[in-house]
Design a protein around this motif. Structure first.
Motif, mmCIF file in Angstrom:
data_model
loop_
_atom_site.group_PDB
_atom_site.id
_atom_site.type_symbol
_atom_site.label_atom_id
_atom_site.label_comp_id
_atom_site.label_asym_id
_atom_site.label_seq_id
_atom_site.Cartn_x
_atom_site.Cartn_y
_atom_site.Cartn_z
ATOM 1 N N SER A 168 -39.694 -54.545 -4.046
ATOM 2 C CA SER A 168 -40.610 -55.774 -4.999
ATOM 3 C C SER A 168 -40.119 -57.010 -5.193
ATOM 4 O O SER A 168 -38.819 -56.719 -4.516
ATOM 5 C CB SER A 168 -40.660 -55.120 -6.107
ATOM 6 O OG SER A 168 -39.388 -54.990 -7.108
ATOM 7 N N THR A 222 -39.732 -60.199 -6.929
ATOM 8 C CA THR A 222 -40.309 -60.627 -8.270
ATOM 9 C C THR A 222 -39.989 -62.693 -8.700
ATOM 10 O O THR A 222 -38.531 -62.849 -8.110
ATOM 11 C CB THR A 222 -40.034 -60.036 -8.673
ATOM 12 O OG1 THR A 222 -40.681 -58.462 -9.465
ATOM 13 C CG2 THR A 222 -41.345 -60.659 -10.862
ATOM 14 N N LYS A 248 -46.411 -62.618 -10.792
ATOM 15 C CA LYS A 248 -45.247 -62.669 -10.379
ATOM 16 C C LYS A 248 -44.352 -62.423 -8.994
ATOM 17 O O LYS A 248 -43.655 -62.453 -8.988
ATOM 18 C CB LYS A 248 -44.802 -62.705 -11.080
ATOM 19 C CG LYS A 248 -44.558 -63.775 -12.828
ATOM 20 C CD LYS A 248 -43.664 -63.072 -14.044
ATOM 21 C CE LYS A 248 -44.005 -63.951 -15.569
ATOM 22 N NZ LYS A 248 -44.176 -66.142 -15.251
ATOM 23 N N THR A 249 -45.305 -60.550 -8.576
ATOM 24 C CA THR A 249 -44.998 -60.316 -7.629
ATOM 25 C C THR A 249 -45.471 -60.423 -6.462
ATOM 26 O O THR A 249 -46.695 -60.033 -6.978
ATOM 27 C CB THR A 249 -45.094 -58.953 -8.289
ATOM 28 O OG1 THR A 249 -44.551 -57.698 -9.507
ATOM 29 C CG2 THR A 249 -45.085 -57.643 -7.174
ATOM 30 N N THR A 259 -50.638 -57.280 -12.791
ATOM 31 C CA THR A 259 -50.776 -57.332 -10.992
ATOM 32 C C THR A 259 -51.616 -55.895 -10.564
ATOM 33 O O THR A 259 -52.382 -55.782 -11.839
ATOM 34 C CB THR A 259 -49.779 -56.183 -10.782
ATOM 35 O OG1 THR A 259 -49.715 -55.272 -11.613
ATOM 36 C CG2 THR A 259 -48.206 -57.018 -11.459
#
Length: 447
Positions: free
Chosen positions: A182, A184, A154-155, A128
């Motif tokens: 978040s 994800t 993925k985030t 990230t």
């Protein structure tokens, strides 16, 4: 016959002068600063634009309580270190002046009020990029507020804000409140997105290598965005869950490095109880152990183990967001991320009990200090057992771990560890997803 030479010294012969040259001088008194009495009489500080009097009184209390020169100097240096650790001052020099008592003067370079930085974090099989803004020394007592925004492989988006307040003017003793959100993407390991929103508070105390942390969190989790190929088991777990719980974490860590330690040990235990409101009632326990021993110059043997269990307290299904997952470059190498344990079609379902163990040998390589050879063996298992007891399944869980061996290279950077391993799975269940051959890992914590 007497020697009449006096060499300018009346009443002394040459023989007296010659013999006196070899006599030891009278010993000078030695001052023991540990016993020399002293008392701080006055304190001044310059160069700091913002500091709260009540905070300053608490910070200096041990200095004014000192009764010897050594104690006073040590406590003054300790106070200067706290000013720097809390971001109140960038640099601090301490001066002690003798008067009726001892005057203590701190000369400081003012700390920065604002800071912005960018960076990259790795872990959980993803990288990230983040932007962090920080406000220091908000009310003159070392308080800080930090906001973090991140996006990753993925985030989709993650935000976290943390307000930290030191307790008793001690940077190692803090109270924090936080809020986070978040989203994800868990594909390809499970066909869903996971949305988390949480509010939390904690108290953290560090004393040498030992850290205690008590935290409360209210979390709203959602298993959403199911793909068309989502399995029936995953669809049954989809939807919302709200967890309100308290967690206690105790950590002993005297390793010389967080990423590639060469000596020292880690002992970490986590206990959680949830059910103070919300829709989730469970108890959860987890432990992590690691020891590192140098065998010869450049050779380090590392042994690690992890285990955990969780129990639903009301007979309900354990939410997916609370389950354990095993497998991957940071866990049991030679398997896909979340590749060990219960599965329905392509979806990893996690477990309510797990264990993992690893044995590693780091070896030196010529001419490259930061690069090491790496021989390793890993084993672990994950299952859904405790909430649906089956004696024969539990024995098989303990006696039939998934396992792999391999070799490779470890690169030690000051901030992160990188591994490139050749993996050979040697034991697996029918539901495991193997990853033989080359596997790359980048992060902080490895088994």
């Amino acid at each position: 016959m007497t020697d009449s030479t006096d060499n300018g010294k009346s009443g002394m012969t040459a023989r007296d002068i010659f013999s006196g040259a070899f006599q030891q001088p009278s010993p000078q008194p030695v001052i023991d600063l540990g016993r020399q009495p002293a008392q701080a009489s006055k304190f001044t500080i310059t160069g700091v634009s913002r500091i709260r009097p009540s905070f300053l009184n608490t910070l200096l209390q041990p200095t004014f309580a000192a009764t010897t020169v050594k104690q006073l100097a040590d406590e003054a240096r300790e106070a200067a270190g706290k000013l720097q650790a809390l971001g109140i001052a960038k640099q601090v020099s301490v001066e002690l002046d003798q008067g009726n008592g001892i005057d203590v003067h701190f000369r400081c370079e003012d700390g920065s009020r604002f800071a912005v930085r960018t960076g990259v974090d790795v872990g959980g099989d993803e990288g990230t990029a983040n932007v962090v803004g920080r406000l220091n020394n908000i009310w003159g007592g070392g308080e800080s507020f930090e906001a973090n925004y991140a996006r990753g492989t993925k985030t989709a988006a993650a935000f976290r804000g943390v307000l930290a307040v030191p307790l008793a003017a001690d940077p190692q003793h803090r109270f924090e409140v936080s809020a986070s959100q978040s989203t994800t993407d868990q594909r390809p390991y499970t066909s869903h997105d996971e949305v988390r929103r949480s509010l939390g508070a904690l108290i953290r105390k560090q004393a040498g290598p030992v850290q205690h942390e008590v935290a409360y969190a209210l979390a709203w989790r959602e298993v959403a965005g199911l793909g068309h190929a989502a399995s029936p088991s995953l669809r049954a777990l989809a939807g919302h869950s709200v967890k309100s719980g308290i967690t206690y974490t105790c950590t002993y860590d005297d390793r010389d490095s967080l990423t590639v330690p060469t000596q020292g040990a880690l002992i970490k235990s986590v206990a959680e109880i949830a059910g103070l409101g919300g829709s989730v009632q469970l108890a959860k326990a987890q432990v992590e152990l690691q020891t590192n021993r140098p065998l010869a110059p450049g050779y380090v043997l590392s042994v690690g183990a992890q285990a955990g269990a969780l129990w639903a307290l009301t007979g309900q299904r354990v939410p997916l967001a609370d389950r354990f997952f095993v497998g991957g470059a940071h866990s049991v190498r030679g398997f896909e991320y979340r590749g060990i344990g219960p599965r329905d079609k392509a979806d990893s379902l996690g477990g309510d009990v797990f264990y993992a163990a690893g044995l590693s040998l780091l070896t030196p390589l010529p001419r490259v200090e930061a690069l090491r050879g790496h021989l390793w063996a890993n084993a672990g298992q994950c299952a859904l057992l405790l909430n649906t007891p089956k004696a024969n399944e539990f024995m098989r869980f303990l006696s039939s771990p998934s396992a792999s061996i391999g070799f490779g290279l470890v690169y030690r950077h000051s901030m992160v560890r990188a591994e490139l391993s050749w993996c050979i799975p040697i034991a697996a269940t029918t539901s495991d997803k193997l990853k033989p051959g080359l596997q790359f890992g980048l992060g902080f914590q490895f088994l």
